[in-house]
Design an enzyme around this catalytic site. Structure first.
Site, short mmCIF file in Angstrom:
data_model
loop_
_atom_site.label_atom_id
_atom_site.label_comp_id
_atom_site.label_asym_id
_atom_site.label_seq_id
_atom_site.Cartn_x
_atom_site.Cartn_y
_atom_site.Cartn_z
N GLU A 186 0.73 -1.12 0.04
CA GLU A 186 -0.14 -0.10 0.04
C GLU A 186 0.90 1.42 -0.01
OE1 GLU A 186 -2.58 -0.99 -0.75
OE2 GLU A 186 -3.30 -2.70 0.58
N ARG A 284 6.09 8.89 -6.67
CA ARG A 284 5.15 8.91 -7.93
C ARG A 284 5.04 10.25 -8.52
NH1 ARG A 284 -0.89 5.95 -8.00
NH2 ARG A 284 -1.30 7.58 -6.24
N GLY A 301 -11.41 6.06 -19.14
CA GLY A 301 -12.69 6.24 -19.13
C GLY A 301 -12.99 6.58 -20.42
N ASP A 375 -0.87 -0.56 -9.88
CA ASP A 375 -1.25 -1.91 -9.75
C ASP A 375 -0.99 -2.51 -11.12
OD1 ASP A 375 -1.50 -1.85 -6.99
OD2 ASP A 375 -3.61 -1.44 -7.31
N TRP A 429 -0.62 5.33 -0.26
CA TRP A 429 -1.12 5.67 -1.25
C TRP A 429 -2.56 5.56 -1.43
CZ3 TRP A 429 0.15 2.82 -6.51
CH2 TRP A 429 -0.34 1.62 -6.56
N ASP A 488 -5.25 -6.79 2.48
CA ASP A 488 -6.21 -6.85 1.87
C ASP A 488 -7.50 -7.01 2.89
OD1 ASP A 488 -5.13 -7.43 -0.96
OD2 ASP A 488 -3.99 -8.64 0.47
#
Length: 565
Positions: A186, A284, A301, A375, A429, A488
């Site tokens: 994470e 990042r 999108g 991811d 994040w 998770d």
């Protein structure tokens, strides 16, 4: 300017814990939608001699599943189910008056058979071809904590050391070398200092910083979100802005004389109270990341891309496109694969232009780097055209000089060692950029159960290591503890997606750890014999980390004993 495209591959342990709707089908979907298409793209780039030095991580818990014979059986059944759905679709579509969708059935059937052949070519071992690409110098595979445990919230430093020691050892076993980079679960980081995450947390005093543990385990770099370097804001889930949650507050660095705004376009040595660690943080880049990550502002999108949420039952075939963000599922139009592929290439070209613009801006430095971490499952599973986009980006960068050089994380640091030190605050994040996605009013009970289990395990571990009868029980107790620590479970409880499943799995692994630890505490031959039988049963169910005992020894040995032979 260098460009580090980083992918983080992770799923919790799903084998032998159900199939559908929650269980091994998640793993099979990820393999079919993401890992196999990504492998296909990377092998195609290799055949075309196009450099594609992606930096990719596979968490040890995921990698163990991808080499499991049980996974092969599950994948075979999954392929059969999907191909059968294609065979049954024409009659069903004709009955419902949707024959215009028939060409898409052929598209899916051809794709399924092609990817099935690719899976068979791997010998049912998805780790092997990625390892081969790394051996050929095509990419870099980085490591992570064993089961994606949320390291800053673990109550015992021994638990953090175990997560990292097992992670590094499993990486050597499965990929043939020690990892240089680490994907923090994470992207969660905590500096050295007092540890008071929740009112009911145990008192621990001053805790070591996460970067200190990373250095001890042999890792040399990791990744953080931009807001930790005071270079931007946390992006949150899918890039959507989120409101602050007052339940768990993580102090943010203030910009000003004592905390300057730092660029995300360079790597930093991580400093702590005792000096500067030999560990580097990559930051990042919010601009490049938002283009890919955000379902609101980014590429996924686009109206021509495959609609994730609408599918045909039975079989789960997806036959429609996004159409528009304001179009409900009933108004979605037919998917057109050729048009979607063209859009992916256009977006890849645009992304290469975004990188070129960053490289040509005022902040350009000789040692500059743009880091875009995601991811892996975004590419293919959530964004169907994502692997094609990724391949298109590397092809676009290779076609002409844009002032951008794609490299792996290790190569950039080998040529441009980080010089500037930075003292990072705590954060992740996740939504809000803090720990609140994992520790909040809905999930505090999970930590209140886990923290005492940690203490009990480490209390019995030293003596159990000295007893031949107790060692198999201790090994399985460690596996169950590691599985209980997976981030998770809190994540899916907080999001409400399969919350019942996450809660059940968490309770299950906690209970199994507790029963084995209780037997170790008892120490009688009768208790150990019964526990050994139970450990053997659990070992067949949770079949991973075959040699965990050396990591337990290392974790108990202290901060300088984590690099196992």
């Amino acid at each position: 300017m260098d460009f580090v495209f980083t992918l983080h591959s992770h799923l919790p342990y799903m084998l032998n814990h159900g199939r559908w709707p929650h269980g091994s089908d998640w793993l099979c979907e990820a393999a079919l939608d993401t890992y196999l298409p990504l492998l296909e793209i990377l092998q195609g780039l290799e055949a075309a001699a196009v450099p594609a030095p992606v930096t990719i991580g596979f968490t040890p818990v995921l990698a163990n599943q991808l080499v499991s014979p049980t996974f092969v059986e599950e994948m075979e059944a999954f392929f059969e189910q999907r191909i059968a759905a294609c065979a049954a679709a024409p009659e069903s579509l004709a009955t419902t008056g949707a024959s215009d969708l028939l060409p898409l059935v052929g598209f899916w059937e051809e794709r399924l058979r092609r990817l099935r052949r690719l899976f068979e070519q791997t010998g049912g071992n998805l780790v092997a071809p990625f390892r081969a690409l790394e051996a050929a110098g095509r990419l870099e595979i980085i490591g992570s904590a064993a089961t994606h445990g949320f390291l800053p919230l673990l109550a015992r430093d021994e638990s953090i050391r175990l997560q990292l020691a097992v992670g590094a050892a499993e990486h050597r076993r499965l990929f043939g070398h020690a990892p240089t980079g680490c994907w923090l679960p994470e992207c969660a980081y905590r500096p050295r200092g007092p540890w008071e995450p929740w009112p009911t947390a145990p008192r621990t005093g001053i805790r070591r910083g996460i970067e200190e543990h990373l250095g001890d385990a042999g890792f040399r770099y990791f990744f953080v979100d931009s807001h930790l370097a005071s270079a931007g804001r946390a992006l949150g889930l899918s890039g959507d802005p989120t409101a602050s949650d007052p339940i768990v507050h993580t102090p943010r660095p203030r910009e000003g004389a004592d905390q300057p705004r730092r660029s995300p376009y360079q790597a930093y040595r991580v400093a702590h109270a005792r000096g500067v660690a030999n560990v580097t943080a990559y930051v990042r880049d919010p601009r490049a990341s938002m283009q890919v990550w955000s379902r609101f502002e980014g590429y996924p999108g686009d109206e021509w891309y495959l609609e994730f949420h609408k599918m045909r039952w039975p079989g789960g075939l997806k036959l429609w496109r996004v159409t528009g963000s304001d179009v409900d599922l009933g108004g979605k139009q037919m998917y057109v694969p050729a048009t979607a592929f063209s859009r992916a290439q256009e977006h890849a070209e645009h992304f290469a232009g975004v990188l070129a613009g960053i490289a040509q801006s005022d902040i350009r430095r000789r040692d500059g780097v743009v880091v875009a971490p995601f991811d892996t499952e975004l590419f293919g599973h959530w964004w169907f055209e994502g692997p094609d986009f990724l391949g298109g980006v590397y092809r676009a960068l290779a076609r002409r000089d844009r002032g951008v050089r794609p490299v792996t994380g290790s190569r950039h640091l080998a040529e441009h060692p980080a010089r500037q030190a930075i003292r990072l605050p705590a954060g992740s994040w996740g939504a809000n950029g803090d720990f609140s996605m994992w520790l909040n009013g809905q999930t505090a009970w999970t930590w209140e159960r886990l923290w005492p289990i940690e203490a009990a395990f480490w209390d019995v571990a030293p003596a159990a290591l000295q007893s031949p009868a107790a060692r198999p029980v201790l090994a399985q107790a460690a596996r169950e503890l590691l599985l209980a620590q997976s981030s998770d479970w809190q994540f899916i409880i907080s999001t409400g997606a399969a919350a019942d499943y996450g809660e059940r799995r968490f309770r299950e692994h906690c209970a199994d750890t507790e029963s084995l630890v209780d037997a170790l505490r008892d120490g009688s031959s009768q208790a150990l014999d019964a526990a050994a039988r139970r450990a053997e049963e659990l070992g067949r169910r949770d079949h991973l980390f075959p040699d965990v005992l050396p990591a337990i020894t290392a974790a108990l040995g202290g901060s300088r004993s984590l690099v196992l032979g």
